[in-house]
Design an enzyme around this catalytic site. Structure first.
Site, PDB file in Angstrom:
ATOM      1  N   ILE A  19      48.623  36.032  44.023  1.00  0.00           N
ATOM      2  CA  ILE A  19      49.918  36.303  44.665  1.00  0.00           C
ATOM      3  C   ILE A  19      49.676  36.949  46.041  1.00  0.00           C
ATOM      4  O   ILE A  19      50.308  36.574  47.032  1.00  0.00           O
ATOM      5  CB  ILE A  19      50.800  37.196  43.757  1.00  0.00           C
ATOM      6  CG1 ILE A  19      51.196  36.407  42.491  1.00  0.00           C
ATOM      7  CG2 ILE A  19      52.044  37.670  44.505  1.00  0.00           C
ATOM      8  CD1 ILE A  19      51.970  37.208  41.446  1.00  0.00           C
ATOM      9  N   ASP A  63      39.416  51.060  46.971  1.00  0.00           N
ATOM     10  CA  ASP A  63      40.060  51.306  45.685  1.00  0.00           C
ATOM     11  C   ASP A  63      41.299  52.152  45.974  1.00  0.00           C
ATOM     12  O   ASP A  63      41.191  53.334  46.340  1.00  0.00           O
ATOM     13  CB  ASP A  63      39.090  52.050  44.756  1.00  0.00           C
ATOM     14  CG  ASP A  63      39.720  52.330  43.397  1.00  0.00           C
ATOM     15  OD1 ASP A  63      40.955  52.180  43.249  1.00  0.00           O
ATOM     16  OD2 ASP A  63      38.965  52.722  42.475  1.00  0.00           O
ATOM     17  N   ASN A  89      51.080  45.113  46.616  1.00  0.00           N
ATOM     18  CA  ASN A  89      50.980  44.006  45.654  1.00  0.00           C
ATOM     19  C   ASN A  89      49.899  44.236  44.605  1.00  0.00           C
ATOM     20  O   ASN A  89      49.988  43.678  43.504  1.00  0.00           O
ATOM     21  CB  ASN A  89      50.706  42.701  46.430  1.00  0.00           C
ATOM     22  CG  ASN A  89      50.231  41.591  45.522  1.00  0.00           C
ATOM     23  OD1 ASN A  89      51.009  41.042  44.741  1.00  0.00           O
ATOM     24  ND2 ASN A  89      48.947  41.264  45.577  1.00  0.00           N
ATOM     25  N   TYR A 153      52.357  49.805  31.676  1.00  0.00           N
ATOM     26  CA  TYR A 153      52.548  49.002  32.905  1.00  0.00           C
ATOM     27  C   TYR A 153      54.042  48.898  33.211  1.00  0.00           C
ATOM     28  O   TYR A 153      54.472  49.044  34.357  1.00  0.00           O
ATOM     29  CB  TYR A 153      51.921  47.632  32.654  1.00  0.00           C
ATOM     30  CG  TYR A 153      52.191  46.534  33.650  1.00  0.00           C
ATOM     31  CD1 TYR A 153      51.468  46.442  34.841  1.00  0.00           C
ATOM     32  CD2 TYR A 153      53.110  45.514  33.359  1.00  0.00           C
ATOM     33  CE1 TYR A 153      51.684  45.382  35.727  1.00  0.00           C
ATOM     34  CE2 TYR A 153      53.321  44.461  34.231  1.00  0.00           C
ATOM     35  CZ  TYR A 153      52.610  44.395  35.413  1.00  0.00           C
ATOM     36  OH  TYR A 153      52.818  43.348  36.281  1.00  0.00           O
ATOM     37  N   LYS A 157      56.002  50.031  36.518  1.00  0.00           N
ATOM     38  CA  LYS A 157      56.771  49.095  37.363  1.00  0.00           C
ATOM     39  C   LYS A 157      58.237  49.530  37.457  1.00  0.00           C
ATOM     40  O   LYS A 157      58.867  49.352  38.515  1.00  0.00           O
ATOM     41  CB  LYS A 157      56.653  47.672  36.816  1.00  0.00           C
ATOM     42  CG  LYS A 157      55.244  47.068  36.933  1.00  0.00           C
ATOM     43  CD  LYS A 157      54.816  46.842  38.374  1.00  0.00           C
ATOM     44  CE  LYS A 157      53.597  45.927  38.476  1.00  0.00           C
ATOM     45  NZ  LYS A 157      53.129  45.727  39.854  1.00  0.00           N
TER      46      LYS A 157
HETATM   47  N1  LIG Z   1      50.920  37.103  37.470  1.00  0.00           N
HETATM   48  C1  LIG Z   1      52.042  37.496  36.883  1.00  0.00           C
HETATM   49  O1  LIG Z   1      52.513  36.888  35.902  1.00  0.00           O
HETATM   50  C2  LIG Z   1      52.787  38.698  37.394  1.00  0.00           C
HETATM   51  C3  LIG Z   1      54.066  38.937  36.889  1.00  0.00           C
HETATM   52  C4  LIG Z   1      54.781  40.045  37.340  1.00  0.00           C
HETATM   53  C5  LIG Z   1      54.234  40.883  38.308  1.00  0.00           C
HETATM   54  N2  LIG Z   1      52.988  40.628  38.776  1.00  0.00           N
HETATM   55  C6  LIG Z   1      52.457  41.551  39.772  1.00  0.00           C
HETATM   56  O2  LIG Z   1      52.035  40.834  40.915  1.00  0.00           O
HETATM   57  C7  LIG Z   1      50.955  41.529  41.559  1.00  0.00           C
HETATM   58  C8  LIG Z   1      49.802  40.577  41.816  1.00  0.00           C
HETATM   59  O3  LIG Z   1      49.351  40.097  40.552  1.00  0.00           O
HETATM   60  P1  LIG Z   1      48.435  38.809  40.366  1.00  0.00           P
HETATM   61  O4  LIG Z   1      48.934  38.096  39.168  1.00  0.00           O
HETATM   62  O5  LIG Z   1      48.272  38.068  41.660  1.00  0.00           O
HETATM   63  O6  LIG Z   1      47.089  39.519  39.945  1.00  0.00           O
HETATM   64  P2  LIG Z   1      45.593  39.277  40.415  1.00  0.00           P
HETATM   65  O7  LIG Z   1      44.749  39.902  39.361  1.00  0.00           O
HETATM   66  O8  LIG Z   1      45.385  37.833  40.767  1.00  0.00           O
HETATM   67  O9  LIG Z   1      45.522  40.145  41.756  1.00  0.00           O
HETATM   68  C9  LIG Z   1      45.534  41.535  41.783  1.00  0.00           C
HETATM   69  C10 LIG Z   1      44.549  41.995  42.836  1.00  0.00           C
HETATM   70  O10 LIG Z   1      44.604  43.416  42.911  1.00  0.00           O
HETATM   71  C11 LIG Z   1      43.281  43.894  43.102  1.00  0.00           C
HETATM   72  N3  LIG Z   1      43.144  45.289  42.655  1.00  0.00           N
HETATM   73  C12 LIG Z   1      43.143  45.728  41.370  1.00  0.00           C
HETATM   74  N4  LIG Z   1      42.934  47.048  41.335  1.00  0.00           N
HETATM   75  C13 LIG Z   1      42.797  47.462  42.621  1.00  0.00           C
HETATM   76  C14 LIG Z   1      42.534  48.727  43.233  1.00  0.00           C
HETATM   77  N5  LIG Z   1      42.363  49.838  42.496  1.00  0.00           N
HETATM   78  N6  LIG Z   1      42.453  48.785  44.573  1.00  0.00           N
HETATM   79  C15 LIG Z   1      42.595  47.657  45.333  1.00  0.00           C
HETATM   80  N7  LIG Z   1      42.841  46.450  44.805  1.00  0.00           N
HETATM   81  C16 LIG Z   1      42.931  46.339  43.471  1.00  0.00           C
HETATM   82  C17 LIG Z   1      42.426  42.944  42.265  1.00  0.00           C
HETATM   83  O11 LIG Z   1      41.058  42.972  42.641  1.00  0.00           O
HETATM   84  C18 LIG Z   1      43.104  41.604  42.504  1.00  0.00           C
HETATM   85  O12 LIG Z   1      42.513  40.894  43.569  1.00  0.00           O
HETATM   86  C19 LIG Z   1      50.613  42.715  40.635  1.00  0.00           C
HETATM   87  O13 LIG Z   1      51.245  43.881  41.091  1.00  0.00           O
HETATM   88  C20 LIG Z   1      51.207  42.292  39.301  1.00  0.00           C
HETATM   89  O14 LIG Z   1      51.538  43.394  38.503  1.00  0.00           O
HETATM   90  C21 LIG Z   1      52.247  39.554  38.355  1.00  0.00           C
END
Ligand SMILES: NC(=O)c1ccc[n+]([C@@H]2O[C@H](COP(=O)([O-])OP(=O)(O)OC[C@H]3O[C@@H](n4cnc5c(N)ncnc54)[C@H](O)[C@@H]3O)[C@@H](O)[C@H]2O)c1
Length: 264
Positions: A19, A63, A89, A153, A157
């Site tokens: 995302i 981080d 994000n 979580y 959120k």
């Molecule tokens: N995929 C879904 O179904 C979904 C649904 C609702 C909300 N979201 C939200 O969307 C956002 C993106 O999710 P996604 O599905 O693309 O996940 P993803 O795992 O593909 O990406 C998340 C990224 O965050 C990075 N990250 C994690 N911990 C970190 C830290 N401490 N410092 C810096 N970076 C860090 C990871 O390395 C990863 O690249 C998140 O906030 C997630 O909660 C996702």
């Protein structure tokens, strides 16, 4: 990339994720991108892809749960110019029930999904004020609006959605807008373990969605691009679900309640 530019800077956290990458790609049309992630290797790959797409982008590995890293993030991002747009994000869910949750897993979920976003806002607060038209987008979740598992979580959120309103109310006088987006199920690497455990997981999830198509990373990014744009000039403090109708209701429950075949 270290040169100053007339384009405003957008900080996109979790930019190496699916995302985050879609958001960074779309925002690069109007912004210089500070791409932030904890995963150095994935971040390098993402930045290369963004550059191939024509983006002006700098990689900042950090981080977000570590205060010292936030100081370095601020220094490196501000070297690109004023930060006008902050996209919180980065996020991840511990797939645990309340019964399985421990103090440690709770702290981890709150630290990344709530505290890091607010700390990032504080990190760029001055720059967002100075630019006169700052934007904060917090990527929340349908889990922040309804109980769908992942309780710690979800609590984080839900807190993030409330924090979004707090920013909108207190900082509107500086021209800052703050909005949240609540994605539904988006097929990303975050689902890898669950898809391995159950290859039907997306088909099963889709059965609950009124609009029979799951959102994709680009759908979330399109909502971000809209909320950041002047077209959304008077939209602030909202949480926009991009969830194919999941939080609107359930056709199968409506069918049970009405016994009407119109709900399918
Ligand atoms: N995929 C879904 O179904 C979904 C649904 C609702 C909300 N979201 C939200 O969307 C956002 C993106 O999710 P996604 O599905 O693309 O996940 P993803 O795992 O593909 O990406 C998340 C990224 O965050 C990075 N990250 C994690 N911990 C970190 C830290 N401490 N410092 C810096 N970076 C860090 C990871 O390395 C990863 O690249 C998140 O906030 C997630 O909660 C996702």
């Amino acid at each position: 990339m270290t040169d100053q530019t007339t384009k405003p800077v957008a900080v996109v956290t979790g930019a190496a994720g699916d995302i985050g990458m879609a958001i960074a790609t779309q925002l690069s049309e109007t912004h210089v991108i500070a791409a932030v992630d904890i995963d150095r290797t994935a971040l390098e790959g993402a930045v290369e892809e963004l550059e191939n797409h024509g983006a002006r982008v700098a990689a900042i590995q950090c981080d977000l749960t570590q205060p010292a890293d936030l100081v370095r993030l601020s220094q490196e991002a501000l070297r690109l110019g004023e930060v006008a747009t902050l996209i919180n994000n980065a996020g991840a869910a511990a797939a645990l029930s309340l019964h399985q949750m421990t103090a440690e897993t709770l702290s981890r979920d709150l630290a990344l999904n709530l505290e890091a976003a607010l700390n990032c806002f504080k990190t760029f607060e001055k720059s967002l004020i100075v630019c006169g038209a700052g934007n904060v987008i917090n990527i929340a979740s349908v889990n922040g609006l309804s109980v769908l598992g992942h309780p710690s979580y979800s609590a984080a959120k839900a807190g993030l959605i409330q924090a979004t309103r707090s920013i909108a109310v207190e900082y509107g006088k500086y021209g800052i807008r703050a909005n949240a987006i609540a994605p539904g199920t988006v097929k990303t690497q975050a689902w890898k373990a669950r898809q391995e455990a159950n290859p039907q997981v997306f088909a099963e999830a889709l059965a609950w969605y009124p609009f029979k198509s799951l959102p994709e990373p680009d759908d979330i990014a399109a909502a971000v691009s809209f909320l950041v744009s002047p077209a959304a000039r008077c939209i602030t403090g909202v949480c926009l679900p991009v969830d194919s109708g999941l939080t609107a209701g359930s056709p199968s429950l409506a069918r049970t309640f009405t016994q009407s075949a119109d709900f399918d």
